[in-house]
Design a protein around this motif. Structure first.
Motif, PDB file in Angstrom:
ATOM      1  N   UNK A   1      -4.118 -78.223  -9.517  1.00  0.00           N
ATOM      2  CA  UNK A   1      -3.160 -77.756 -10.249  1.00  0.00           C
ATOM      3  C   UNK A   1      -3.100 -76.927 -10.458  1.00  0.00           C
ATOM      4  N   UNK A   2      -2.935 -75.319 -10.323  1.00  0.00           N
ATOM      5  CA  UNK A   2      -3.264 -74.098 -10.720  1.00  0.00           C
ATOM      6  C   UNK A   2      -4.658 -73.041  -9.510  1.00  0.00           C
ATOM      7  N   UNK A   3      -3.842 -71.835  -9.330  1.00  0.00           N
ATOM      8  CA  UNK A   3      -5.246 -71.207  -9.280  1.00  0.00           C
ATOM      9  C   UNK A   3      -5.375 -70.088  -9.470  1.00  0.00           C
ATOM     10  N   UNK A   4      -5.859 -69.545  -9.801  1.00  0.00           N
ATOM     11  CA  UNK A   4      -6.364 -67.462  -9.970  1.00  0.00           C
ATOM     12  C   UNK A   4      -6.500 -67.102  -8.710  1.00  0.00           C
ATOM     13  N   UNK A   5      -6.654 -66.388  -8.199  1.00  0.00           N
ATOM     14  CA  UNK A   5      -6.823 -65.618  -6.995  1.00  0.00           C
ATOM     15  C   UNK A   5      -7.209 -64.088  -7.762  1.00  0.00           C
TER      16      UNK A   5
END
Length: 291
Positions: A121-125
């Motif tokens: 539901x969300x991503x941190x790269x």
């Protein structure tokens, strides 16, 4: 300095529908908000982050070994799309609801594949590798990286064999310490951090170099998804002192324009080790999307 590296609280292996097992490590409360970690190149589930934060923030941090690395069974010919399928089954088997994800360095395309596949539901790269084979980087790669991209384009099987010949924990560690800026060396050679880093690398190669080689092929090839189709929040975290030739050549600037839901965070005093020096900001921003 405390860079948030801790021993895993829980370790295990989960069987997928196809019979293969994925190895994993966890930190934080077992009933916490699930956050999947896609580790960097040539590392494994052992290297966590945010050790001083996950408990107080209620985060269940789950690092998963990719097939052929660490404690995960091999899957010859795997792709970024098949990784998303694996993790969809993993999430179902472990009843993780819909997790979010963190992709560090070469783990970035794997995390973004989860976003494209609507698994998270969300991503941190964080200090992420970009789509290096994309035409927008045709003239901005170092000669060595350009050679790797061209080799994969010319023949993925031959390139994979070549990457396997180079791949070892010692070779990758030597490359890291000889090419990293001082801001990163301060982290990687820290007396607490370095043994954890080295152990994670040693375990990554416990089955040999094939898993690392396949990862590298996927990192140097075109992505099987369009970043413009990603619909979940994506935060791109980069340090201006990052000198890694296999991270984003423009520190996520063009990728942020391509992903309609992306926000780019750029720090003048940070380098490639941002995952450990800005871990609280990364995790709390991610939580802000899912709460």
């Amino acid at each position: 300095m405390d860079y948030g590296v801790r021993e895993p609280v829980r370790l295990g292996r989960t069987q997928l529908l196809n019979g293969r097992f994925l190895g994993w490590a966890e930190w934080g409360p077992a009933d916490g908000i699930p956050v999947l970690v896609c580790p960097g190149a040539a590392t494994s589930r052992w290297l966590g982050f945010g050790g001083g934060i996950v408990d107080s923030a209620g985060i269940r941090l789950i690092s998963v070994d990719r097939p052929g690395l660490g404690a995960s069974d091999p899957a010859p010919g795997r792709t970024l799309s098949s990784w998303a399928t694996d993790i969809r089954h993993f999430v179902q088997e472990r009843a993780l609801r819909t997790p979010s994800a963190v992709g560090f360095s070469q783990g970035a395309p794997f995390a973004l594949a989860l976003a494209a596949g609507r698994v998270v539901n969300a991503v941190a790269v964080v200090s992420g590798s970009d789509e290096l084979a994309h035409p927008r980087f045709a003239h901005s790669l170092t000669p060595q990286v350009r050679g790797m991209v061209d080799a994969v384009a010319a023949g993925a099987d031959a390139a994979e064999a070549s990457f396997a010949d180079f791949g070892s924990a010692d070779a990758l560690w030597d490359l890291i310490v000889t090419t990293s800026p001082e801001a990163d060396l301060a982290v990687y050679t820290d007396p607490v951090f370095e043994p954890s880093f080295r152990r994670a690398m040693d375990e990554a190669f416990s089955q040999g170099p094939a898993g690392y080689a396949r990862d590298t092929v996927l990192a140097m090839d075109r992505w099987p998804f369009d970043p413009a189709d990603i619909a979940v929040p994506v935060d791109l975290w980069y340090g201006q002192q990052d000198t890694s030739p296999v991270h984003s050549p423009d520190l996520g600037e063009s990728l942020a324009r391509m992903i309609p839901t992306a926000t780019r965070h750029l720090f003048p005093d940070a380098a490639g080790s941002l995952l450990w020096t800005y871990s609280e900001a990364v995790l709390r921003t991610l939580l802000g999307h899912v709460r």
